[in-house]
Motif scaffolding. Structure first.
Motif, PDB file in Angstrom:
ATOM      1  N   GLU A  84      14.513 -33.367  10.843  1.00 36.07           N
ATOM      2  CA  GLU A  84      13.964 -34.079   9.886  1.00 36.07           C
ATOM      3  C   GLU A  84      15.150 -35.209   9.112  1.00 36.07           C
ATOM      4  N   PHE A  85      16.148 -34.550   9.186  1.00 34.55           N
ATOM      5  CA  PHE A  85      17.117 -35.489   8.351  1.00 34.55           C
ATOM      6  C   PHE A  85      17.624 -36.507   9.459  1.00 34.55           C
ATOM      7  N   LEU A  86      17.787 -36.112  10.766  1.00 33.49           N
ATOM      8  CA  LEU A  86      18.287 -36.999  11.932  1.00 33.49           C
ATOM      9  C   LEU A  86      17.381 -38.018  11.899  1.00 33.49           C
ATOM     10  N   GLU A  87      15.777 -38.002  11.642  1.00 39.62           N
ATOM     11  CA  GLU A  87      14.914 -38.894  11.821  1.00 39.62           C
ATOM     12  C   GLU A  87      15.166 -39.874  10.829  1.00 39.62           C
ATOM     13  N   ASP A  88      15.243 -39.336   9.426  1.00 35.95           N
ATOM     14  CA  ASP A  88      15.287 -39.997   8.205  1.00 35.95           C
ATOM     15  C   ASP A  88      16.293 -40.976   8.307  1.00 35.95           C
ATOM     16  N   SER A  89      17.460 -40.611   8.697  1.00 42.10           N
ATOM     17  CA  SER A  89      18.663 -41.341   8.784  1.00 42.10           C
ATOM     18  C   SER A  89      18.755 -42.248  10.066  1.00 42.10           C
ATOM     19  N   GLY A  90      17.825 -42.044  11.057  1.00 37.98           N
ATOM     20  CA  GLY A  90      18.158 -42.878  12.152  1.00 37.98           C
ATOM     21  C   GLY A  90      19.088 -42.798  13.116  1.00 37.98           C
ATOM     22  N   ILE A  91      19.491 -41.170  13.204  1.00 36.48           N
ATOM     23  CA  ILE A  91      20.503 -41.021  13.975  1.00 36.48           C
ATOM     24  C   ILE A  91      19.898 -41.030  15.444  1.00 36.48           C
ATOM     25  N   ASP A  92      20.264 -41.705  16.464  1.00 37.57           N
ATOM     26  CA  ASP A  92      20.006 -41.681  17.713  1.00 37.57           C
ATOM     27  C   ASP A  92      20.729 -41.050  18.492  1.00 37.57           C
ATOM     28  N   LEU A 120      19.201 -38.866  21.213  1.00 35.48           N
ATOM     29  CA  LEU A 120      18.452 -37.565  20.873  1.00 35.48           C
ATOM     30  C   LEU A 120      17.312 -37.628  20.733  1.00 35.48           C
ATOM     31  N   THR A 121      16.326 -36.666  20.806  1.00 37.44           N
ATOM     32  CA  THR A 121      14.975 -36.791  20.433  1.00 37.44           C
ATOM     33  C   THR A 121      14.525 -35.563  20.571  1.00 37.44           C
ATOM     34  N   ASP A 122      13.691 -35.247  19.399  1.00 32.94           N
ATOM     35  CA  ASP A 122      12.668 -33.747  19.283  1.00 32.94           C
ATOM     36  C   ASP A 122      13.588 -32.804  19.176  1.00 32.94           C
ATOM     37  N   LEU A 123      14.610 -32.866  18.314  1.00 34.24           N
ATOM     38  CA  LEU A 123      15.632 -31.901  17.890  1.00 34.24           C
ATOM     39  C   LEU A 123      15.027 -31.296  16.468  1.00 34.24           C
ATOM     40  N   GLU A 124      15.363 -29.714  16.609  1.00 31.17           N
ATOM     41  CA  GLU A 124      14.916 -28.961  15.707  1.00 31.17           C
ATOM     42  C   GLU A 124      16.208 -28.682  14.625  1.00 31.17           C
ATOM     43  N   ILE A 125      17.424 -28.809  15.013  1.00 26.36           N
ATOM     44  CA  ILE A 125      18.676 -28.770  14.327  1.00 26.36           C
ATOM     45  C   ILE A 125      19.968 -28.858  15.267  1.00 26.36           C
ATOM     46  N   VAL A 126      20.984 -29.543  14.774  1.00 22.98           N
ATOM     47  CA  VAL A 126      22.500 -29.702  15.189  1.00 22.98           C
ATOM     48  C   VAL A 126      23.199 -29.029  14.156  1.00 22.98           C
ATOM     49  N   GLU A 127      23.804 -27.762  14.762  1.00 28.07           N
ATOM     50  CA  GLU A 127      24.796 -27.036  13.939  1.00 28.07           C
ATOM     51  C   GLU A 127      26.031 -27.514  14.518  1.00 28.07           C
ATOM     52  N   VAL A 128      27.084 -27.880  13.713  1.00 26.81           N
ATOM     53  CA  VAL A 128      28.267 -28.249  13.680  1.00 26.81           C
ATOM     54  C   VAL A 128      29.271 -26.923  13.245  1.00 26.81           C
ATOM     55  N   LEU A 129      29.821 -26.302  14.239  1.00 25.83           N
ATOM     56  CA  LEU A 129      30.621 -25.115  13.836  1.00 25.83           C
ATOM     57  C   LEU A 129      31.962 -25.576  14.039  1.00 25.83           C
ATOM     58  N   ARG A 130      32.709 -25.420  12.880  1.00 28.55           N
ATOM     59  CA  ARG A 130      33.970 -25.684  12.771  1.00 28.55           C
ATOM     60  C   ARG A 130      35.126 -24.632  12.855  1.00 28.55           C
ATOM     61  N   GLY A 131      36.009 -24.370  13.594  1.00 29.42           N
ATOM     62  CA  GLY A 131      36.871 -23.454  13.883  1.00 29.42           C
ATOM     63  C   GLY A 131      36.651 -22.745  15.002  1.00 29.42           C
ATOM     64  N   PRO A 132      37.645 -21.927  15.601  1.00 28.54           N
ATOM     65  CA  PRO A 132      37.532 -21.380  17.005  1.00 28.54           C
ATOM     66  C   PRO A 132      36.313 -20.690  17.033  1.00 28.54           C
ATOM     67  N   TYR A 157      19.285 -57.665  18.261  1.00 31.83           N
ATOM     68  CA  TYR A 157      19.823 -57.500  19.678  1.00 31.83           C
ATOM     69  C   TYR A 157      18.614 -56.785  20.647  1.00 31.83           C
ATOM     70  N   GLY A 158      17.534 -57.259  20.363  1.00 35.31           N
ATOM     71  CA  GLY A 158      16.114 -56.859  20.981  1.00 35.31           C
ATOM     72  C   GLY A 158      16.086 -55.488  21.250  1.00 35.31           C
ATOM     73  N   HIS A 159      16.394 -54.744  20.541  1.00 34.98           N
ATOM     74  CA  HIS A 159      16.318 -53.333  20.350  1.00 34.98           C
ATOM     75  C   HIS A 159      14.967 -52.748  20.227  1.00 34.98           C
ATOM     76  N   VAL A 160      14.552 -52.235  21.153  1.00 34.10           N
ATOM     77  CA  VAL A 160      13.204 -51.557  21.234  1.00 34.10           C
ATOM     78  C   VAL A 160      13.035 -50.175  21.667  1.00 34.10           C
ATOM     79  N   GLN A 161      12.573 -49.298  20.775  1.00 37.00           N
ATOM     80  CA  GLN A 161      12.774 -47.862  20.988  1.00 37.00           C
ATOM     81  C   GLN A 161      11.349 -47.322  20.634  1.00 37.00           C
ATOM     82  N   VAL A 162      10.859 -46.154  21.547  1.00 40.39           N
ATOM     83  CA  VAL A 162       9.829 -45.535  21.271  1.00 40.39           C
ATOM     84  C   VAL A 162      10.053 -43.955  21.778  1.00 40.39           C
ATOM     85  N   ALA A 163       9.461 -42.997  20.922  1.00 37.39           N
ATOM     86  CA  ALA A 163       9.871 -41.778  20.862  1.00 37.39           C
ATOM     87  C   ALA A 163       8.606 -40.926  20.604  1.00 37.39           C
ATOM     88  N   GLY A 164       8.210 -39.627  21.220  1.00 38.64           N
ATOM     89  CA  GLY A 164       7.170 -38.854  20.656  1.00 38.64           C
ATOM     90  C   GLY A 164       7.010 -37.372  21.407  1.00 38.64           C
TER      91      GLY A 164
END
Length: 831
Positions: free
Chosen positions: A61-69, A130-142, A178-185
């Motif tokens: 939901e956060f990724l979609e709200d921010s328009g992170i593609d 990116l499309t239809d993601l539940e979550i992205v976890e960025v794990l920092r450190g080894p 820039y003629g950008h067209v995008q569709v996802a579902g």
């Protein structure tokens, strides 16, 4: 050096922290709590606040709200994360805490990427939308215990959405400049009580961000066009109450027209353009130079004047299976994956000057098979544990060829040697006569596959691991983990120099450019056996507060240099093999919630020691891997989520990074020093005397590149309802700041490759239906059209073309320009 943009904030960190603290303290009354986030960083589902690891999470939901593609946009929101493209579609890098590697080689990553538990080995293969993601976890450190090799600096743990029991779906479409067209579902639902499925898709297409005024010989006027599409299907089976099976298949394809790569105007000396007019002249280079020169005056305008015919096709597909079998309170899990990735960079303009000189064609081919078995204990008892065994196999191939364009031998090579001879006081007539003969010899040689290399690598990896947590009391937990890894690499490398002009100079071939030497290594082998481990203690003195301390280790596999050498690299003792990189990390932190969890704060300090750091060294023409004795990265990371009132949701991420090489006496030299050394080596081969010593570039005590001192991200969204109608409305603002850093492609910390600090502002506003079933919004990314470079690299063949400054040691630099201001409208519907 790049000029800093007007209005760039000098100290946004203190300002933003002050604003957020005041806002939280004054308004955190009566709002709803921050929603709990579930992560799988320790191979089981847990609350983010219960996991003693430095993690940044981003829900779908956060990724979609921010328009992170794409993943490349994720670094604007994540402390100590950087993702950047360079000159090739395949040449992207994932950098965490200032350490990472490029993706267009056989170098292993230091940040491992997993999608639904399956390892994705090459950073180049995670560049699509990116499309239809539940979550992205960025794990920092080894993450060497549970995630294994090549997670020495961290991991990206990505989970896609699962099939649901109820019939549901969503569709999202957008249009922009820039003629950008995008569709996802996506569409999800149950076929029966035991079987459910989900299918998701996306398609994106846009024009390039740049324009090219040089369009001769098929050079493209549109720079950076992009088209990609993907589809993923999932089937979920539950044949028995103690057994479930998930099958996944996915396919994606990208077509890309390169990136906007401009000349940095403030690195250009007037004599560089004079030299280029001679070298690129269709007329007599000595008496009537009339060559066109690249656009080198107006930087950051996304306009270039150079040969641009970049075209790449990237395609991958995979199948995966996850089986969970519950044996009493224990769970046995099987993860099986097969993936295939192709990247065909079919036509790349290497020199990027206004003449068709050299085209590089590169084919990447990766096939992987992985199998993991896990045994998970029940949660909540005195002892919790996870144990596993892992097998992984990768077959990797890189085929590369350099083709001469129609202008390479004549006039370019002829002009180059005519100018060179004239500098030794040859008359114009004599210089042109000799150089004309060189050009004719070049033309008679092979033009297609003038230089060709073939690299093959087979990787076999076996590992067993275990991690155990002892719940001493309800407040105190102690965790230990251990992983044994055995890895074997077998490879081969072949380099053919089919046109003598590209070979090293010699008495029999005095006029040669020394681009590559012939090589043949049919039996490369690298074996490693590593133990990685983790020790952690966490303590909760009060409710909603956890303190933790961790010592963890990791490693990045050693291997083989996949690129060809020239005589300069050979004289410097270049080795086809490089060693394993090892990491030791100490971390202390705190995770807590305040004001009835309306504010969630995660804070940690880390100290990372990296031994035998794998670093690319540049010899003026080619890159080769070497090991650096020691690098220390340490700093602080802060993640805050706050909901002071029901209408306002804020997210803040801040990182501070200190970086220092412990001992690095053999870094890449400055361009002018390399140019002088190349001349010395080539003359020594021709005349038979020893070459001069390459001037030492000692970076001991300096910062690593791609290690900004500060990174900051602030997201704030205000949403509310319109009285009577019940429609929702929202406005969302985002601010990202990155302090000054060296973004040079090679590690020489040249002042010219410094990127000053910059900030980016994004905005979005829109309406939502009464039941949130639909949404329409308008957005702007990079509102103030901030200029910045993702990567800076020396002009190709600058050391050969005399585009260097012996006074400063620098040379003409190229900038891979960041995305400009983009805007658009988006509509979505959920059912």
């Amino acid at each position: 050096m790049i000029n800093s943009a007007p209005g760039t904030s000098n100290n946004p960190v203190i300002l933003t922290l002050t604003v957020l603290v005041l806002l939280t303290a004054s308004g955190a009354v009566g709002a709803q709590a921050i929603e709990e986030i579930i992560v799988t960083a320790q191979k089981r589902e847990q609350s983010l606040q219960d996991v003693p690891i430095s993690i940044s999470t981003f829900t779908g939901e956060f990724l979609e709200d921010s328009g992170i593609d794409t993943l490349q946009q994720l670094d604007q929101y994540t402390p100590n994360l950087s993702l950047a493209f360079s000159s090739q579609l395949a040449n992207n890098r994932i950098v965490l805490r200032g350490v990472g590697s490029v993706g267009n080689s056989a170098i292993e990553p230091s940040v491992a990427v997993f999608v639904d538990g399956i390892y994705i080995p090459r950073p180049s293969s995670v560049i699509g939308t990116l499309t239809d993601l539940e979550i992205v976890e960025v794990l920092r450190g080894p993450q060497g215990t549970l995630f294994g090799r090549n997670a020495s600096m961290g991991a990206l743990n990505i989970r896609t959405r699962k099939p649901g029991d109820e019939f549901s779906g969503d569709i999202r479409a957008s249009y922009g400049n820039y003629g950008h067209v995008q569709v996802a579902g996506a569409l999800s639902g149950a076929f029966s009580p035991e079987i459910a499925g989900r299918v998701a898709f996306q398609y994106s297409d846009r024009n390039g961000y740049g324009e090219n005024s040089f369009t001769e010989n098929g050079s493209d006027s549109d720079v950076g066009k992009w088209e990609d599409g993907s589809v993923r299907g999932k089937l979920f089976f539950e044949p028995a109450s103690d057994l479930d099976i998930t099958l996944t298949a996915d396919f994606s394809r990208i077509i890309n027209g390169g990136g906007v790569i401009e000349v940095l105007s403030d690195t250009v000396q007037p004599e560089y353009l004079v030299a280029l007019r001679r070298f690129l002249s269709p007329t007599d280079p000595l008496t009537m130079p009339t060559g066109e020169v690249p656009e080198a005056v107006h930087g950051f305008d996304n306009n270039v004047h150079q040969d641009h015919r970049d075209y790449a096709e990237d395609e991958q597909w995979g199948i995966a299976g996850e089986v969970n079998w519950r044996l009493g309170e224990h769970t046995v899990r099987s993860l099986t994956g097969y993936r295939k990735w192709y990247n065909d960079t079919l036509n790349e303009s290497v020199i990027r000057l206004p003449m068709d000189l050299i085209r590089r064609v590169t084919f990447y081919d990766v096939e992987t098979v992985s199998q993991e078995l896990q045994l998970l204990s029940p949660a909540g008892g005195l002892i919790e544990y996870v144990a596993g065994a892992y097998f992984y196999r990768e077959d990797y191939g890189i085929d590369q060829a350099f083709d001469h364009g129609p202008d390479f031998c004549s006039p370019f090579v002829g002009n180059l040697f005519a100018s060179y001879l004239a500098s030794f006081n040859f008359s114009p007539q004599a210089a042109n006569a000799i150089a004309g003969g060189v050009a004719r010899d070049c033309v008679r040689g092979t033009q297609r596959d003038a230089v060709a290399t073939r690299f093959r690598q087979d990787v076999s990896n076996y590992a067993v691991y275990g991690q155990l947590t002892l719940n001493v009391t309800e407040q105190l937990r102690v965790t230990g983990g251990l992983r044994w890894t055995d890895s074997n690499k077998e490879g081969s490398f072949l380099s053919l120099v089919n046109n003598p002009i590209s070979a090293p100079p010699s008495p029999a071939n005095p006029f040669a450019l020394d681009l590559r030497i012939p090589e043949q290594h049919p039996d490369l082998e690298y074996d490693e056996e590593e133990i990685t481990w983790l020790a952690n203690i966490s303590y909760s003195p009060v409710e909603n507060l956890m303190l933790f301390a961790t010592y963890a280790t990791g490693f990045r596999s050693g291997g083989f240099n996949p690129e060809g050498f020239d005589s300069v690299a050979q004289a410097a003792g270049a080795d086809r093999e490089y060693d394993t990189e090892t990491v030791d990390n100490i971390e202390v932190g705190a995770k807590g919630g305040m004001f009835d969890n309306r504010v969630v704060v995660n804070l940690n300090y880390f100290h990372t020691e990296i031994d035998d750091l794998q670093d690319r060294r540049f010899d003026g023409v080619n890159f080769l891997m070497q090991n650096v004795e020691e690098l220390t990265q340490q700093g602080v990371e802060l993640d805050i989520q706050a909901r002071p009132v029901d209408q306002l949701y804020t997210v803040l991420g801040v990182s501070y990074l200190d970086s220092s090489f412990g001992n690095f006496p053999n870094a890449t030299s400055l361009p002018a020093d390399i140019a002088a050394y190349r001349t010395s080596v080539q003359l020594s081969r021709f005349l038979g005397f020893p070459p001069a010593e390459l001037p030492v570039r000692d970076l001991t005590g300096d910062r690593n590149h791609f290690s900004p001192q500060w990174q900051l991200s602030l997201v704030a969204e205000w949403s509310d309802r319109i009285p009577v109608h019940g429609l929702g409305w929202f406005v969302r603002g985002e601010y990202q700041y990155v302090s000054g850093q060296n973004v040079g492609a090679d590690t020489n910390q040249a002042p010219q490759t410094m990127q000053p600090g910059y900030d980016i502002v994004n905005a979005r506003l829109g309406l939502r239906g009464a039941d949130d079933g639909w949404e329409i919004s308008g957005f702007v990314r990079n509102v103030f059209d901030q200029d910045y470079c993702q990567v800076i690299f020396i002009q190709a063949l600058a050391t050969t073309l005399s585009l260097v400054d012996p006074v400063t040691g620098g040379g003409m630099q190229r900038c891979v320009v960041g995305a400009p201001r983009v805007w658009g409208v988006e509509a979505s519907y959920r059912f």
